[in-house]
Write an enzyme that holds these catalytic residues in place. Structure first.
Site, PDB file in Angstrom:
ATOM      1  N   SER A   1      17.278  46.916 -16.367  1.00 35.42           N
ATOM      2  CA  SER A   1      18.306  47.940 -16.595  1.00 35.42           C
ATOM      3  C   SER A   1      19.613  47.259 -16.948  1.00 35.42           C
ATOM      4  O   SER A   1      20.035  46.321 -16.269  1.00 35.42           O
ATOM      5  CB  SER A   1      18.506  48.771 -15.324  1.00 35.42           C
TER       6      SER A   1
ATOM      7  N   HIS B   1      14.672  52.272 -19.717  1.00 40.18           N
ATOM      8  CA  HIS B   1      13.736  51.263 -20.212  1.00 40.18           C
ATOM      9  C   HIS B   1      13.082  51.806 -21.474  1.00 40.18           C
ATOM     10  O   HIS B   1      12.262  52.715 -21.414  1.00 40.18           O
ATOM     11  CB  HIS B   1      12.685  50.926 -19.147  1.00 40.18           C
TER      12      HIS B   1
ATOM     13  N   HIS C   1       7.144  48.924 -13.828  1.00 35.26           N
ATOM     14  CA  HIS C   1       7.427  48.777 -12.396  1.00 35.26           C
ATOM     15  C   HIS C   1       6.175  49.147 -11.608  1.00 35.26           C
ATOM     16  O   HIS C   1       5.567  50.187 -11.882  1.00 35.26           O
ATOM     17  CB  HIS C   1       8.582  49.704 -11.986  1.00 35.26           C
TER      18      HIS C   1
ATOM     19  N   TYR D   1       5.694  50.586  -8.869  1.00 33.24           N
ATOM     20  CA  TYR D   1       5.660  51.937  -8.281  1.00 33.24           C
ATOM     21  C   TYR D   1       5.257  52.997  -9.299  1.00 33.24           C
ATOM     22  O   TYR D   1       4.828  54.084  -8.942  1.00 33.24           O
ATOM     23  CB  TYR D   1       7.016  52.294  -7.626  1.00 33.24           C
ATOM     24  N   GLU D   2       5.380  52.673 -10.609  1.00 33.50           N
ATOM     25  CA  GLU D   2       4.956  53.630 -11.652  1.00 33.50           C
ATOM     26  C   GLU D   2       3.465  53.566 -11.896  1.00 33.50           C
ATOM     27  O   GLU D   2       2.894  54.463 -12.512  1.00 33.50           O
ATOM     28  CB  GLU D   2       5.592  53.273 -13.005  1.00 33.50           C
TER      29      GLU D   2
ATOM     30  N   ALA E   1      18.341  45.363 -12.217  1.00 30.73           N
ATOM     31  CA  ALA E   1      19.435  46.013 -11.501  1.00 30.73           C
ATOM     32  C   ALA E   1      19.120  45.923 -10.011  1.00 30.73           C
ATOM     33  O   ALA E   1      17.953  46.050  -9.633  1.00 30.73           O
ATOM     34  CB  ALA E   1      19.533  47.472 -11.920  1.00 30.73           C
TER      35      ALA E   1
ATOM     36  N   MET F   1      13.425  46.385  -7.264  1.00 31.68           N
ATOM     37  CA  MET F   1      12.039  46.877  -7.281  1.00 31.68           C
ATOM     38  C   MET F   1      11.222  46.229  -8.398  1.00 31.68           C
ATOM     39  O   MET F   1      10.254  46.811  -8.886  1.00 31.68           O
ATOM     40  CB  MET F   1      12.027  48.405  -7.479  1.00 31.68           C
ATOM     41  N   SER F   2      11.631  45.061  -8.845  1.00 30.49           N
ATOM     42  CA  SER F   2      10.916  44.461  -9.980  1.00 30.49           C
ATOM     43  C   SER F   2      10.981  42.943  -9.902  1.00 30.49           C
ATOM     44  O   SER F   2      11.258  42.371  -8.837  1.00 30.49           O
ATOM     45  CB  SER F   2      11.541  44.946 -11.299  1.00 30.49           C
TER      46      SER F   2
ATOM     47  N   ASN G   1      24.984  48.757  -7.265  1.00 26.35           N
ATOM     48  CA  ASN G   1      25.426  49.575  -6.128  1.00 26.35           C
ATOM     49  C   ASN G   1      25.523  48.661  -4.922  1.00 26.35           C
ATOM     50  O   ASN G   1      24.967  47.557  -4.934  1.00 26.35           O
ATOM     51  CB  ASN G   1      24.428  50.719  -5.852  1.00 26.35           C
TER      52      ASN G   1
ATOM     53  N   HIS H   1      19.552  56.725  -9.024  1.00 26.39           N
ATOM     54  CA  HIS H   1      19.214  55.958 -10.234  1.00 26.39           C
ATOM     55  C   HIS H   1      20.297  56.176 -11.301  1.00 26.39           C
ATOM     56  O   HIS H   1      20.576  55.270 -12.093  1.00 26.39           O
ATOM     57  CB  HIS H   1      17.832  56.366 -10.738  1.00 26.39           C
TER      58      HIS H   1
END
Ligand SMILES: O=P(O)(O)O[C@@H]1C[C@H](O)[C@@H](CO)O1
Ligand code: GUN
Length: 292
Positions: free
Chosen positions: A44, A75, A97, A99-100, A128, A229-230, A253, A267
């Site tokens: 990101s 993405h 990712h 989780y996808e 990110a 997360m990646s 963040n 997000h």
């Protein structure tokens, strides 16, 4: 658990011959007059980098057999070949990712194995992330010194399953996951460009939920500087096949550490911060590529 891909049941991401077939399919769609020695995975905020390439050859992920759709906003989903700072490179404009994709880590890291076949020797990878280190501010860049790969530690490693030795060794040493000389180069470039560049430990959680304040505190206790997360699955595969890695996070963040004062993480907020850091991040990566 089967590693086969739902949309392409004939492609198995841990089957080396399947990966070669996909690489050959991509080769048939482009004209490669030389090998791309540098690969970039745009997290990101870094996606615009692929737009800076000259003599671009763009292959949408939808034209690549075995590639699942990218569903995460921010993405784009393109494999891009082209020139950056006089170097011929290959760029993943968007990533998968876990989780996808039902925590199919081998599938999500398959583009790295493909990059290796194209000739990539050095991988620049970004993401990110939520800042945990109290010195970090919104929009800062953090060079990744080392990683805590939580899914990998819990058995969700991209290296799980039958290991074809053509992919690399069965047991992979992660002692030098993020190359020291590349990190030194990155510090030099950041200094020249007047960019604040922290260095720290990146934690990959499974996501897609953001951490509770108690979870953030737990990660801080074990040494985390940034949470995402990646990245770790891709870096693990890169190291298995001998690609050296430079990784960095955009701090989008500040992770909550106290439930009574915690604020919502979204997000959308991550994307706004990543967009704000985009120009600086693209210039930073271009500066590194120039010196490679
Ligand atoms: O691909 P990256 O790691 O940049 O994507 C970030 C991390 C999560 O997948 C998601 C959270 O907002 O965006
Ligand atoms: N796990 C995690 N991933 C992120 N990606 C961007 N911000 C965050 C965060 O705070 N936590």
């Amino acid at each position: 658990m089967s590693t086969l891909i739902e949309a392409h049941p004939t492609v198995d991401p841990i089957n080396y011959d399947d990966i070669l077939n996909i690489v050959n399919h991509v080769r048939s769609q482009v004209t490669l007059t030389e090998e791309p020695k540098i690969g970039i995975i745009c997290g990101s905020g870094l996606g615009d980098l692929a737009e800076l390439l000259t003599e671009r050859q763009v292959i949408p992920f939808t034209n690549i057999p075995g590639f699942p759709p990218t569903n995460v906003i921010g993405h784009k989903g393109n494999l891009v070949f082209g020139n950056l700072m006089g170097k011929f490179i290959v760029c993943l404009q968007g990533r998968f990712h876990p989780y996808e994709h039902n925590m199919n880590l081998a599938l999500c890291a398959m583009p790295v194995r493909m990059m290796k076949e194209f000739g990539v020797r050095t991988l620049i990878i970004s993401n990110a992330a939520g800042g945990v280190n109290s010195a970090f501010k919104w929009g800062d860049l953090m060079l990744i010194k080392d990683q805590l790969f939580l899914p990998g530690l819990a058995g969700f490693s991209p290296l799980v399953g039958i290991n074809d030795p053509r992919m690399g060794p069965r047991f992979v040493s992660m002692h030098d996951a993020y190359d020291l000389s590349l990190r030194q180069l990155a510090h030099t470039v950041a200094h020249e460009q007047g960019i604040v560049l922290h260095q720290g430990i990146y934690v990959m959680s499974g996501g897609p939920q953001y951490e509770s304040p108690a979870e953030v505190c737990m990660f801080k206790t074990v040494g985390a500087d940034a949470l995402g997360m990646s990245t770790c699955h891709e870096v693990t595969v890169a190291r298995q096949c001998g690609i050296r890695v430079l990784g960095f996070s955009l701090i989008t963040n500040i992770a909550n550490q106290e439930a009574d004062t915690a604020v919502e993480v979204s997000h959308e907020e991550v994307l706004v911060a990543a967009k704000e850091a985009s120009e600086r991040a693209c210039k930073f990566v271009s500066g590194i590529v120039e010196k490679l």
